[in-house]
Design a protein around this motif. Structure first.
Motif, mmCIF file in Angstrom:
data_model
loop_
_atom_site.group_PDB
_atom_site.id
_atom_site.type_symbol
_atom_site.label_atom_id
_atom_site.label_comp_id
_atom_site.label_asym_id
_atom_site.label_seq_id
_atom_site.Cartn_x
_atom_site.Cartn_y
_atom_site.Cartn_z
ATOM 1 N N THR A 47 0.881 -1.162 0.000
ATOM 2 C CA THR A 47 0.000 0.000 0.000
ATOM 3 C C THR A 47 0.917 1.210 0.000
ATOM 4 O OG1 THR A 47 -1.725 1.237 1.148
ATOM 5 C CG2 THR A 47 -0.333 -0.130 2.536
ATOM 6 N N GLY A 48 0.725 2.135 -0.953
ATOM 7 C CA GLY A 48 1.718 3.197 -1.151
ATOM 8 C C GLY A 48 1.132 4.574 -1.374
ATOM 9 N N LYS A 49 -0.046 4.821 -0.792
ATOM 10 C CA LYS A 49 -0.705 6.108 -1.016
ATOM 11 C C LYS A 49 0.194 7.291 -0.638
ATOM 12 C CE LYS A 49 -4.401 9.003 0.714
ATOM 13 N NZ LYS A 49 -5.580 9.150 1.554
ATOM 14 N N ASN A 50 0.853 7.190 0.526
ATOM 15 C CA ASN A 50 1.649 8.336 1.007
ATOM 16 C C ASN A 50 2.853 8.614 0.110
ATOM 17 O OD1 ASN A 50 -0.029 8.637 3.330
ATOM 18 N ND2 ASN A 50 0.985 6.847 4.168
ATOM 19 N N MET A 51 3.532 7.553 -0.310
ATOM 20 C CA MET A 51 4.723 7.781 -1.155
ATOM 21 C C MET A 51 4.329 8.355 -2.512
ATOM 22 S SD MET A 51 6.256 4.308 -2.830
ATOM 23 C CE MET A 51 6.289 3.110 -1.563
ATOM 24 N N VAL A 52 3.196 7.926 -3.036
ATOM 25 C CA VAL A 52 2.771 8.424 -4.340
ATOM 26 C C VAL A 52 2.329 9.887 -4.224
ATOM 27 C CG1 VAL A 52 1.234 8.051 -6.313
ATOM 28 C CG2 VAL A 52 2.131 6.084 -5.055
ATOM 29 N N GLU A 53 1.639 10.201 -3.117
ATOM 30 C CA GLU A 53 1.224 11.591 -2.887
ATOM 31 C C GLU A 53 2.458 12.481 -2.691
ATOM 32 O OE1 GLU A 53 -1.463 13.171 -3.254
ATOM 33 O OE2 GLU A 53 -1.215 15.013 -2.105
ATOM 34 N N GLU A 54 3.446 11.960 -1.972
ATOM 35 C CA GLU A 54 4.672 12.732 -1.751
ATOM 36 C C GLU A 54 5.382 13.007 -3.085
ATOM 37 O OE1 GLU A 54 8.596 12.373 1.073
ATOM 38 O OE2 GLU A 54 6.914 11.061 1.528
ATOM 39 N N ALA A 55 5.446 11.983 -3.921
ATOM 40 C CA ALA A 55 6.088 12.141 -5.232
ATOM 41 C C ALA A 55 5.308 13.155 -6.076
ATOM 42 C CB ALA A 55 6.169 10.799 -5.947
ATOM 43 N N ARG A 56 3.984 13.108 -5.969
ATOM 44 C CA ARG A 56 3.147 14.044 -6.727
ATOM 45 C C ARG A 56 3.465 15.494 -6.335
ATOM 46 N NH1 ARG A 56 -1.451 17.183 -6.404
ATOM 47 N NH2 ARG A 56 -1.663 16.890 -4.156
ATOM 48 N N ASN A 101 -7.834 11.567 -7.122
ATOM 49 C CA ASN A 101 -9.070 12.316 -6.875
ATOM 50 C C ASN A 101 -9.252 13.444 -7.889
ATOM 51 O OD1 ASN A 101 -9.867 10.953 -4.439
ATOM 52 N ND2 ASN A 101 -8.217 12.054 -3.383
ATOM 53 N N LYS A 102 -10.478 14.013 -7.913
ATOM 54 C CA LYS A 102 -10.755 15.129 -8.833
ATOM 55 C C LYS A 102 -9.827 16.320 -8.569
ATOM 56 C CE LYS A 102 -15.011 14.504 -11.088
ATOM 57 N NZ LYS A 102 -15.619 13.269 -10.501
ATOM 58 N N ASP A 103 -9.429 16.516 -7.294
ATOM 59 C CA ASP A 103 -8.530 17.635 -6.971
ATOM 60 C C ASP A 103 -7.060 17.271 -7.183
ATOM 61 O OD1 ASP A 103 -7.904 15.971 -4.879
ATOM 62 O OD2 ASP A 103 -8.516 17.352 -3.284
ATOM 63 N N CYS A 104 -6.817 16.150 -7.865
ATOM 64 C CA CYS A 104 -5.473 15.690 -8.251
ATOM 65 C C CYS A 104 -4.690 15.015 -7.128
ATOM 66 C CB CYS A 104 -4.622 16.810 -8.853
ATOM 67 S SG CYS A 104 -5.305 17.439 -10.374
ATOM 68 N N THR A 105 -5.220 14.984 -5.904
ATOM 69 C CA THR A 105 -4.516 14.278 -4.827
ATOM 70 C C THR A 105 -4.708 12.766 -5.023
ATOM 71 O OG1 THR A 105 -6.470 14.419 -3.424
ATOM 72 C CG2 THR A 105 -4.809 16.149 -3.135
ATOM 73 N N VAL A 106 -3.882 11.982 -4.316
ATOM 74 C CA VAL A 106 -3.948 10.533 -4.464
ATOM 75 C C VAL A 106 -4.993 9.963 -3.504
ATOM 76 C CG1 VAL A 106 -2.645 8.381 -4.267
ATOM 77 C CG2 VAL A 106 -1.541 10.442 -5.178
ATOM 78 N N ASN A 107 -5.954 9.227 -4.053
ATOM 79 C CA ASN A 107 -7.006 8.616 -3.235
ATOM 80 C C ASN A 107 -6.501 7.321 -2.615
ATOM 81 O OD1 ASN A 107 -9.271 6.594 -2.910
ATOM 82 N ND2 ASN A 107 -10.460 8.462 -3.213
ATOM 83 N N CYS A 108 -5.909 6.467 -3.418
ATOM 84 C CA CYS A 108 -5.327 5.222 -2.922
ATOM 85 C C CYS A 108 -4.322 4.701 -3.938
ATOM 86 C CB CYS A 108 -6.408 4.172 -2.628
ATOM 87 S SG CYS A 108 -7.396 3.726 -4.066
#
Ligand code: ZN
Length: 288
Positions: A21-30, A164-171
């Protein structure tokens, strides 16, 4: 939930598996690379695949690079992974916008056609290098093909990033299933059947499933042994000295121009975008 990777075996050790599960790392990279949704998805799939492959490295100083290069507008992504589960990576183009394909982010269209390369530096004279032609550019299919052809391991790879619609990572999450030589056809048939009926990774994550739950679903009807749970995340190990090395490629003329300009130079780490400033005095001291 923090990001983590589990390693497991199933069906009496005849299959090995990884899930993440990598939501945080992907959001951080974003956030670091200010990626558009399709680049977030491509980058996320690459980071999570790299992280799961990285934990198979045996030496603590081993390093693996997972790279795609393509003719699509994204051009390429490089991910570096370490045996402790941490990764870093960057896209060559961060702001690709493409129309969705079948209602989904068109990761394949952003990169295909092209190549995928795996470089494992295990402290030997020559690193291991495996290269394949991209099959779809969707990353998971390409990795499945890479494992089959370059490492001769029949595998199944699932990777998903929901934005998500606001471009953040949902999962974000995924799995790698690898068939070991002692696996029987009977076991394989049943697991293939399970995989056929498996919801998409992002659907499973949205239903609240953990990496453990995903593997239990893949291996429904079999025993699953979770061997290890490892923390994972995005980590860049850059420093001023490392970034300085990129300045070593400046030619004499560039250097003289910078000095004549009299303004400090800003150099960004390509992996995390952190800025390092070099004063004119520091530029003068470079040995080129
Ligand atoms: Zn960095």
């Amino acid at each position: 939930m923090n990001d983590y990777i589990i390693r497991a075996t199933a069906a009496n050790d005849s299959i090995r598996a990884f899930a993440i599960t990598g939501k945080n790392m992907v959001e951080e990279a974003r956030l670091m690379h200010e990626t558009s949704p399709v680049v977030t998805a491509a980058m996320g799939r690459m980071l999570m695949a790299g992280a799961m492959m990285g934990v198979t490295l045996k030496g603590k100083d081993d390093v693996m690079t997972l790279q795609i290069q393509g003719e699509g507008p994204l051009k390429g992504i490089t991910v570096t992974s370490y045996p402790d589960g941490f990764v870093k990576g960057f896209p060559l183009v961060n702001d690709v916008i493409l129309p969705p394909k079948n209602g989904k982010l068109d990761v394949g269209g952003s990169i295909y056609p092209g190549f995928m390369r795996v470089i494992k530096d295990m402290g030997l004279k020559e690193p291991y290098v495996g290269t394949i032609e991209l099959q779809t550019g969707e990353i998971a299919e390409d990795l499945t093909y890479y494992f089959a052809t370059s490492e001769q391991i029949p595998s199944s790879v699932g990777l998903g990033v929901l934005v998500n619609k606001d471009c953040t990572v949902n999962c974000a999450g995924g799995f790698i299933i690898q068939v070991l030589p002692m696996c029987t056809d009977e076991i394989l048939d049943k697991i293939e059947e399970n995989l056929k009926n498996l919801p998409s990774v992002t659907n499973m994550l949205q239903d609240g499933m953990t990496p453990e739950d995903m593997l239990n679903k893949v291996f429904e009807g079999f025993d699953v042994d979770i061997m290890e749970k490892t923390e994972t995340g995005f980590r860049c190990d850059c420093s001023k000295e490392r970034v300085e090395r990129s300045l070593a490629s400046l030619n004499k003329k560039d250097k003289e121009e910078i000095i004549a300009d009299g303004k400090p130079v800003e150099v960004r780490c390509q992996f995390c975008n952190k800025k390092y400033e070099f004063s004119i005095d520091e530029i003068k001291k470079l040995k080129n």
